[in-house]
Design a protein around this motif. Structure first.
Motif, PDB file in Angstrom:
ATOM      1  N   VAL A 193      -5.056  14.312   9.426  1.00  0.00           N
ATOM      2  CA  VAL A 193      -5.106  12.925   8.952  1.00  0.00           C
ATOM      3  C   VAL A 193      -6.353  12.795   8.080  1.00  0.00           C
ATOM      4  CG1 VAL A 193      -5.476  10.533   9.678  1.00  0.00           C
ATOM      5  CG2 VAL A 193      -3.905  11.993  10.972  1.00  0.00           C
ATOM      6  N   PRO A 194      -6.296  12.163   6.913  1.00  0.00           N
ATOM      7  CA  PRO A 194      -5.097  11.575   6.315  1.00  0.00           C
ATOM      8  C   PRO A 194      -4.142  12.656   5.806  1.00  0.00           C
ATOM      9  CG  PRO A 194      -6.939  11.459   4.779  1.00  0.00           C
ATOM     10  CD  PRO A 194      -7.497  11.965   6.083  1.00  0.00           C
ATOM     11  N   GLU A 215      -2.891   8.131  12.405  1.00  0.00           N
ATOM     12  CA  GLU A 215      -2.799   7.786  10.987  1.00  0.00           C
ATOM     13  C   GLU A 215      -2.908   6.271  10.834  1.00  0.00           C
ATOM     14  OE1 GLU A 215       0.248   9.026   7.440  1.00  0.00           O
ATOM     15  OE2 GLU A 215       1.135   8.138   9.227  1.00  0.00           O
ATOM     16  N   THR A 218      -0.953   4.679   5.566  1.00  0.00           N
ATOM     17  CA  THR A 218       0.234   5.448   5.164  1.00  0.00           C
ATOM     18  C   THR A 218       0.218   5.632   3.643  1.00  0.00           C
ATOM     19  OG1 THR A 218       1.532   3.452   4.790  1.00  0.00           O
ATOM     20  CG2 THR A 218       1.567   4.374   7.044  1.00  0.00           C
TER      21      THR A 218
END
Length: 266
Positions: A193-194, A215, A218
């Protein structure tokens, strides 16, 4: 000047953005009637419900796929598209189709949506398409949006564009963007993540560190920030008029997973 401040202290996604903008007074009727211009209503249903996230009363925006129609679209796609770039979990059924980046651009361009809504939407799709293309080493024209993801992305992105126009704000300012930490499971395996596409979209955007495992932002949320925001700062000098909270899907132990938007005059 009318300002929209995007207080993304728990990150941002498309559904959180729509939930928050509706909560701040944007019109659900405008959202539904404008989205209908894409002529996809046979594929989805929209709903908004009130949820409480760690003590905060928020709007949760949902897109439900209409199952019966996922089997009736094969004529819209060529065979080569059908069998190209299938994700591993799609092979069990012929009912899953992809929309390419080009399909989505054509869909938006050929609709009767307002020109500003079109250009906002196409800007958002372009940065996602470019990021995905770069990560996967393919031309943007070949980038595929998996069927359910495509409908979700179309609604979240075009819906956000519709509501931003509906609110008639002059300037959009955002907080620095937390992306979360740890790992997520996506189609291609376990990723940091990311996710790579999210990070690619967020190039040049001030990020905030976060100890939250998961996360927070998005690719759609990243695209909204990247293309729609004029400046980044802490809460600017403004006389607050409206406040909206949009709930994310996840719930975290230590903080409310909501997006706050603040509308007012400077």
């Amino acid at each position: 000047m009318r300002i929209l401040y995007v207080d993304c202290f728990s990150g941002i996604s498309g559904d959180m953005t729509i939930g928050a903008l509706l909560d701040a007074g944007a019109s659900f009727h405008a959202l539904e009637s404008q989205l209908a211009l894409l002529q996809l209503e046979q594929e989805y249903e929209l709903s908004v419900e009130k949820v409480v996230k760690n003590g905060i009363h928020s709007n949760k925006f949902n897109v439900m796929m209409k199952e019966s129609h996922t089997h009736q679209r094969s004529h819209q796609h060529t065979e080569s598209e059908d069998h190209d770039h299938h994700h591993h979990h799609d092979n069990h059924t012929h009912s899953h189709h992809h929309r390419t980046y080009q399909d989505i651009v054509k869909l938006i361009d050929n609709s009767e949506l307002d020109d500003n809504v079109k250009s906002r939407s196409l800007d958002m799709f372009r940065v996602i398409g470019e990021a995905e293309g770069k990560i996967h080493g393919m031309d943007i024209a070949q980038v595929h949006f998996h069927e359910v993801g495509a409908i979700d992305s179309i609604i979240d992105i075009v819906g956000t564009a519709i509501l931003l126009e509906d609110l008639a704000v002059d300037r959009i300012i955002a907080a620095t963007v937390p992306v979360g930490s740890g790992h997520i499971h996506i189609d291609h395996g376990i990723y940091p993540v990311p996710a790579p596409a999210t990070l690619e979209v967020l190039k040049g955007i001030p990020l905030a560190s976060s100890s939250v495992k998961g996360e927070l932002t998005t690719p759609t949320g990243a695209a909204i920030i990247k293309t729609q925001v004029n400046a980044f700062s802490t809460l600017p000098t403004m006389k607050v008029d409206k406040i909206g909270y949009g709930a994310g899907t996840k719930t975290f132990k230590d903080h409310p997973n909501v997006l706050r938007v603040i509308i007012g005059e400077d």
